[in-house]
Design a protein around this motif. Structure first.
Motif, mmCIF file in Angstrom:
data_model
loop_
_atom_site.group_PDB
_atom_site.id
_atom_site.type_symbol
_atom_site.label_atom_id
_atom_site.label_comp_id
_atom_site.label_asym_id
_atom_site.label_seq_id
_atom_site.Cartn_x
_atom_site.Cartn_y
_atom_site.Cartn_z
ATOM 1 N N GLN A 228 0.849 -1.186 0.000
ATOM 2 C CA GLN A 228 0.000 0.000 0.000
ATOM 3 C C GLN A 228 0.882 1.233 0.000
ATOM 4 O OE1 GLN A 228 -2.957 0.160 3.116
ATOM 5 N NE2 GLN A 228 -4.173 1.658 1.972
ATOM 6 N N ALA A 229 0.793 1.974 -1.079
ATOM 7 C CA ALA A 229 1.543 3.216 -1.192
ATOM 8 C C ALA A 229 0.733 4.352 -0.565
ATOM 9 C CB ALA A 229 1.822 3.516 -2.666
ATOM 10 N N PRO A 230 1.396 5.428 -0.189
ATOM 11 C CA PRO A 230 0.687 6.559 0.422
ATOM 12 C C PRO A 230 -0.435 7.081 -0.472
ATOM 13 C CG PRO A 230 3.039 6.818 0.682
ATOM 14 C CD PRO A 230 2.850 5.647 -0.215
ATOM 15 N N GLY A 231 -1.621 7.178 0.087
ATOM 16 C CA GLY A 231 -2.754 7.711 -0.657
ATOM 17 C C GLY A 231 -3.385 6.752 -1.644
ATOM 18 N N LYS A 232 -2.916 5.498 -1.634
ATOM 19 C CA LYS A 232 -3.453 4.516 -2.582
ATOM 20 C C LYS A 232 -4.029 3.323 -1.836
ATOM 21 C CE LYS A 232 -0.439 5.675 -6.468
ATOM 22 N NZ LYS A 232 0.473 5.130 -7.520
ATOM 23 N N GLU A 233 -4.814 2.542 -2.555
ATOM 24 C CA GLU A 233 -5.384 1.341 -1.962
ATOM 25 C C GLU A 233 -4.350 0.213 -1.939
ATOM 26 O OE1 GLU A 233 -10.092 2.008 -3.124
ATOM 27 O OE2 GLU A 233 -9.000 0.293 -3.916
ATOM 28 N N ARG A 234 -4.600 -0.730 -1.061
ATOM 29 C CA ARG A 234 -3.731 -1.894 -0.993
ATOM 30 C C ARG A 234 -3.837 -2.689 -2.288
ATOM 31 N NH1 ARG A 234 -3.675 -5.234 4.539
ATOM 32 N NH2 ARG A 234 -3.466 -3.054 5.183
ATOM 33 N N GLU A 235 -2.700 -3.139 -2.804
ATOM 34 C CA GLU A 235 -2.699 -3.888 -4.055
ATOM 35 C C GLU A 235 -1.914 -5.174 -3.917
ATOM 36 O OE1 GLU A 235 -0.850 -1.727 -7.237
ATOM 37 O OE2 GLU A 235 1.115 -1.689 -6.286
ATOM 38 N N PHE A 236 -2.299 -6.128 -4.737
ATOM 39 C CA PHE A 236 -1.646 -7.432 -4.765
ATOM 40 C C PHE A 236 -0.263 -7.316 -5.382
ATOM 41 C CE2 PHE A 236 -1.096 -11.869 -5.215
ATOM 42 C CZ PHE A 236 -0.646 -12.126 -6.501
ATOM 43 N N VAL A 237 0.682 -8.083 -4.820
ATOM 44 C CA VAL A 237 2.036 -8.123 -5.363
ATOM 45 C C VAL A 237 2.379 -9.523 -5.886
ATOM 46 C CG1 VAL A 237 4.491 -7.845 -4.856
ATOM 47 C CG2 VAL A 237 2.813 -6.276 -3.846
ATOM 48 N N ALA A 238 2.258 -10.512 -5.007
ATOM 49 C CA ALA A 238 2.634 -11.875 -5.389
ATOM 50 C C ALA A 238 1.995 -12.854 -4.427
ATOM 51 C CB ALA A 238 4.159 -12.038 -5.384
ATOM 52 N N ALA A 239 1.873 -14.113 -4.873
ATOM 53 C CA ALA A 239 1.305 -15.145 -4.012
ATOM 54 C C ALA A 239 1.934 -16.481 -4.367
ATOM 55 C CB ALA A 239 -0.207 -15.210 -4.162
ATOM 56 N N ILE A 240 1.849 -17.412 -3.423
ATOM 57 C CA ILE A 240 2.488 -18.711 -3.591
ATOM 58 C C ILE A 240 1.619 -19.779 -2.949
ATOM 59 C CG2 ILE A 240 3.840 -18.461 -1.462
ATOM 60 C CD1 ILE A 240 6.196 -19.798 -2.992
ATOM 61 N N THR A 241 1.584 -20.956 -3.561
ATOM 62 C CA THR A 241 0.814 -22.055 -3.002
ATOM 63 C C THR A 241 1.471 -22.584 -1.733
ATOM 64 O OG1 THR A 241 2.030 -23.597 -4.412
ATOM 65 C CG2 THR A 241 -0.082 -22.781 -5.239
ATOM 66 N N SER A 242 0.730 -23.392 -1.005
ATOM 67 C CA SER A 242 1.253 -23.932 0.244
ATOM 68 C C SER A 242 2.498 -24.789 0.004
ATOM 69 C CB SER A 242 0.185 -24.748 0.961
ATOM 70 O OG SER A 242 -0.272 -25.794 0.115
ATOM 71 N N SER A 243 2.539 -25.459 -1.122
ATOM 72 C CA SER A 243 3.692 -26.308 -1.431
ATOM 73 C C SER A 243 4.879 -25.498 -1.944
ATOM 74 C CB SER A 243 3.313 -27.343 -2.483
ATOM 75 O OG SER A 243 3.039 -26.701 -3.716
ATOM 76 N N GLY A 244 4.593 -24.312 -2.443
ATOM 77 C CA GLY A 244 5.648 -23.491 -3.037
ATOM 78 C C GLY A 244 5.878 -23.755 -4.505
ATOM 79 N N ARG A 245 5.106 -24.673 -5.077
ATOM 80 C CA ARG A 245 5.369 -25.070 -6.472
ATOM 81 C C ARG A 245 4.751 -24.126 -7.490
ATOM 82 N NH1 ARG A 245 5.377 -30.569 -4.362
ATOM 83 N NH2 ARG A 245 3.113 -30.705 -4.440
ATOM 84 N N SER A 246 3.818 -23.303 -7.063
ATOM 85 C CA SER A 246 3.159 -22.400 -8.005
ATOM 86 C C SER A 246 3.118 -20.992 -7.440
ATOM 87 C CB SER A 246 1.737 -22.887 -8.305
ATOM 88 O OG SER A 246 1.102 -22.035 -9.221
ATOM 89 N N THR A 247 3.389 -20.028 -8.311
ATOM 90 C CA THR A 247 3.404 -18.629 -7.896
ATOM 91 C C THR A 247 2.616 -17.780 -8.893
ATOM 92 O OG1 THR A 247 5.466 -18.246 -9.094
ATOM 93 C CG2 THR A 247 5.656 -18.842 -6.773
ATOM 94 N N THR A 248 2.223 -16.606 -8.456
ATOM 95 C CA THR A 248 1.542 -15.666 -9.327
ATOM 96 C C THR A 248 1.969 -14.262 -8.936
ATOM 97 O OG1 THR A 248 -0.596 -14.940 -10.172
ATOM 98 C CG2 THR A 248 -0.510 -15.553 -7.853
ATOM 99 N N TYR A 249 2.021 -13.368 -9.935
ATOM 100 C CA TYR A 249 2.538 -12.025 -9.703
ATOM 101 C C TYR A 249 1.641 -10.967 -10.348
ATOM 102 C CZ TYR A 249 6.841 -14.479 -8.516
ATOM 103 O OH TYR A 249 7.776 -15.307 -7.944
ATOM 104 N N ALA A 250 1.676 -9.781 -9.770
ATOM 105 C CA ALA A 250 1.078 -8.632 -10.423
ATOM 106 C C ALA A 250 1.923 -8.266 -11.631
ATOM 107 C CB ALA A 250 1.007 -7.453 -9.457
ATOM 108 N N ASP A 251 1.286 -7.763 -12.661
ATOM 109 C CA ASP A 251 2.020 -7.412 -13.876
ATOM 110 C C ASP A 251 3.119 -6.391 -13.589
ATOM 111 O OD1 ASP A 251 -0.870 -7.549 -16.109
ATOM 112 O OD2 ASP A 251 0.486 -9.108 -15.394
ATOM 113 N N SER A 252 2.878 -5.518 -12.625
ATOM 114 C CA SER A 252 3.833 -4.442 -12.339
ATOM 115 C C SER A 252 5.142 -4.936 -11.754
ATOM 116 C CB SER A 252 3.189 -3.426 -11.388
ATOM 117 O OG SER A 252 2.818 -4.053 -10.170
ATOM 118 N N VAL A 253 5.168 -6.154 -11.226
ATOM 119 C CA VAL A 253 6.392 -6.668 -10.609
ATOM 120 C C VAL A 253 6.913 -7.919 -11.296
ATOM 121 C CG1 VAL A 253 5.633 -5.739 -8.388
ATOM 122 C CG2 VAL A 253 5.282 -8.178 -8.892
ATOM 123 N N LYS A 254 6.172 -8.420 -12.263
ATOM 124 C CA LYS A 254 6.570 -9.658 -12.941
ATOM 125 C C LYS A 254 7.943 -9.492 -13.586
ATOM 126 C CE LYS A 254 2.962 -11.602 -14.477
ATOM 127 N NZ LYS A 254 1.773 -11.955 -15.289
ATOM 128 N N GLY A 255 8.807 -10.450 -13.347
ATOM 129 C CA GLY A 255 10.158 -10.386 -13.891
ATOM 130 C C GLY A 255 11.147 -9.683 -12.989
#
Length: 123
Positions: free
Chosen positions: A38-65
């Protein structure tokens, strides 16, 4: 379940930083985990997530790579490796856990949240 994020700080554009999120209480390995910011003055946004096993991940386009989420279930810790940081990455970063195996980018789906850690990227 208690979550504690750490590793924030002040860095310059292009530098790297690694955040950690320690999970205590119930066994951390059963939870899908996510990072939000959450940046100042902005809403909370998703960055990244990971499964319980760690085998699968997902990212926001803004941070991908540039960002990498990982976890060490033996240590009950989730990490967010942030490379090539930009001033627009400046925010309070939060880790979150949900009582399900599948990660999601929807903040309301997460059951537990830790206090955030501030990341400031100077230009």
């Amino acid at each position: 379940v208690q979550l504690q994020a750490s590793g924030g700080g002040l860095v310059q554009t292009g530098e790297s930083l690694t955040l950690s999120c320690a999970v205590s209480g119930r066994t951390g390995s059963i939870y899908a985990m996510g990072w939000f910011r959450q940046a100042p003055g902005k809403e909370r946004e998703f960055v990244a997530a990971i499964t319980s096993s760690g085998r699968s991940t997902t990212y926001a386009d803004s941070v991908k790579g540039r960002f990498t989420i990982s976890r060490d279930n033996a240590k009950n810790t989730v990490y967010l490796q942030m490379n090539s940081l930009k001033p627009e990455d400046t925010a309070v970063y939060y880790c979150a856990a949900r009582t399900g195996l599948v990660p999601t980018d929807r903040a309301p789906a997460y059951d537990y949240w830790g206090p955030g850690t501030l990341v400031t990227v100077s230009s």
